[in-house]
Design a protein around this motif. Structure first.
Motif, mmCIF file in Angstrom:
data_model
loop_
_atom_site.group_PDB
_atom_site.id
_atom_site.type_symbol
_atom_site.label_atom_id
_atom_site.label_comp_id
_atom_site.label_asym_id
_atom_site.label_seq_id
_atom_site.Cartn_x
_atom_site.Cartn_y
_atom_site.Cartn_z
ATOM 1 N N THR A 251 0.858 -1.172 0.000
ATOM 2 C CA THR A 251 0.000 0.000 0.000
ATOM 3 C C THR A 251 0.902 1.231 0.000
ATOM 4 O O THR A 251 2.080 1.144 -0.352
ATOM 5 C CB THR A 251 -0.973 -0.032 1.194
ATOM 6 N N GLU B 120 -2.796 6.810 2.122
ATOM 7 C CA GLU B 120 -4.129 6.233 1.889
ATOM 8 C C GLU B 120 -5.189 6.887 2.769
ATOM 9 O O GLU B 120 -4.901 7.427 3.842
ATOM 10 C CB GLU B 120 -4.090 4.730 2.167
ATOM 11 N N ASP C 273 -6.624 2.405 4.921
ATOM 12 C CA ASP C 273 -5.493 2.252 5.845
ATOM 13 C C ASP C 273 -5.870 1.454 7.088
ATOM 14 O O ASP C 273 -5.081 0.642 7.577
ATOM 15 C CB ASP C 273 -4.973 3.638 6.247
#
Length: 371
Positions: free
Chosen positions: A94, A98, A103
């Motif tokens: 990721t 985010e 997240d």
């Protein structure tokens, strides 16, 4: 309420007239349960399937790849946690910028023992696809257009690497769908989340695109609606509105993108002419056409907005604003914490006009000078 220049369309959008008109009958005379075989139920089922086609057309998907949810947050949770259940690899990729709706599910997997790699970003808030780590991956999840600064991520390049490593790729397109062209095949994603209220549909409805053959399990359990991936009686009125909003977005996409980009640059030019010290945080290129984040040195963004009641805007994401702490996204982009405190997110929409932009700029300039 006094007339206010509304520049917080990344927070939420008004419901489009076309979406409202489409949904109203399904709150009144067309009240059927789409799982029933009554004439009312069959009419409701037909309306849901039409909306599925409309939303699929916006993102270049097959209608049977659309799963309706209660919104973007549920879609993100279903994508991440649902893919995790069936993943042979407990490694996830990721980024550090985010939205909490992705997240936090990622953090939950991390607490359960998943290895999580968070890609850093450059000064424009963009990840480097070349930084994708070697080795097998289970899931990749990235925000397509960053909700605070508007930066568009190189999803296609990251997706190539994630899928080559055996992973499933998810994109959070809540801020992107309807503002920029979104093609699931062009992006190379397996999963993609949409939030209705960012798309001129009502709050409380969204969708997850699930590419055919993608391994994913439901997060909620119950009956078999939405191919068993999202049980519960469908929000027919909301889904119908989302379909209508998606169709309208497709029709307006090119013209509105160009118009809002023009207004965004006018806003920046007027602001910086009156506030030469102003720092532009959002990139000029590779950014949502409606989004301008700026930072006022020596000021706190929330206090500037308090002195400018004529302007409806935000100091960051609508989901984590309201505190005098610098945005994590801006810190990750390398902004000085004191400068980050002066951030203002100005996001335009379909109803935004040139006089409104001028009035908002003047009000913000006066508010800064008054402080």
């Amino acid at each position: 309420m006094s007339q206010q220049a509304y520049l917080d369309h990344n927070g939420t959008t008004p419901v489009a007239r076309e979406a409202l008109e489409a949904m109203l009958p399904y709150l009144t005379e067309r009240f059927g349960n789409p799982s029933s075989s009554t004439s009312q139920g069959l009419a409701a089922r037909s309306a849901v399937e039409k909306a599925r086609e409309q939303l699929a057309a916006l993102i270049g998907a097959h209608p049977d790849e659309i799963v309706f949810t209660s919104g973007g947050t549920e879609a993100n949770n279903l994508a991440i946690r649902g893919a995790a259940v069936l993943s042979p690899q407990r490694r996830l990729l990721t980024s550090v910028v985010e939205h909490p709706a992705t997240d936090r599910p990622v953090g939950g997997l991390e607490r359960e023992g998943w290895e999580v790699r968070r890609l850093a970003v450059d000064s424009e808030g963009r990840v480097d696809p070349g930084a994708v780590p070697a080795g097998a991956l289970g899931i990749g999840t990235l925000i397509l257009a960053q909700n605070e600064v508007g930066t568009i991520q190189p999803i296609a390049e990251v997706a190539d690497r994630v899928r080559a490593a055996g992973g499933v790729m998810h994109a959070d397109a809540a801020q992107a769908a309807g503002k920029i062209p979104v093609s699931v095949d062009g992006l190379g994603v397996d999963l993609l989340s949409i939030a209705g209220h960012k798309l001129y549909a009502p709050k409380g409805v969204g969708a997850l695109y699930v590419r055919r053959g993608t391994p994913i399990a439901p997060v909620l359990v119950g009956a078999g609606q939405e191919r068993g991936l999202r049980p519960g009686t469908e929000n027919v009125a909301g889904i119908v509105a989302l379909g209508a909003a998606a169709e309208l977005a497709g029709e307006l996409l090119d013209a509105e993108s160009a118009r809002q980009l023009h207004l965004r640059e006018l806003l920046w030019e007027r602001l910086v002419a009156g506030l030469p010290q102003l720092v532009r945080v959002s990139p000029a290129d590779g950014c949502l056409p409606n989004t301008l984040m700026v930072a006022v040195p020596g000021h706190i963004g929330g206090e500037v907005l308090d002195r400018a009641p004529e302007v409806g805007a935000s100091t960051g994401s609508a989901c984590h604003s309201g505190t005098h702490t610098p945005s994590t996204t801006l810190i990750e982009m390398g902004l000085d914490p004191d400068l980050a405190l002066g951030a203002l997110r100005l996001s335009l929409g379909r109803a935004t006009t040139e006089p409104e932009v001028a009035a908002a700029a003047d009000a913000l300039i006066a508010a800064v000078n008054a402080g």
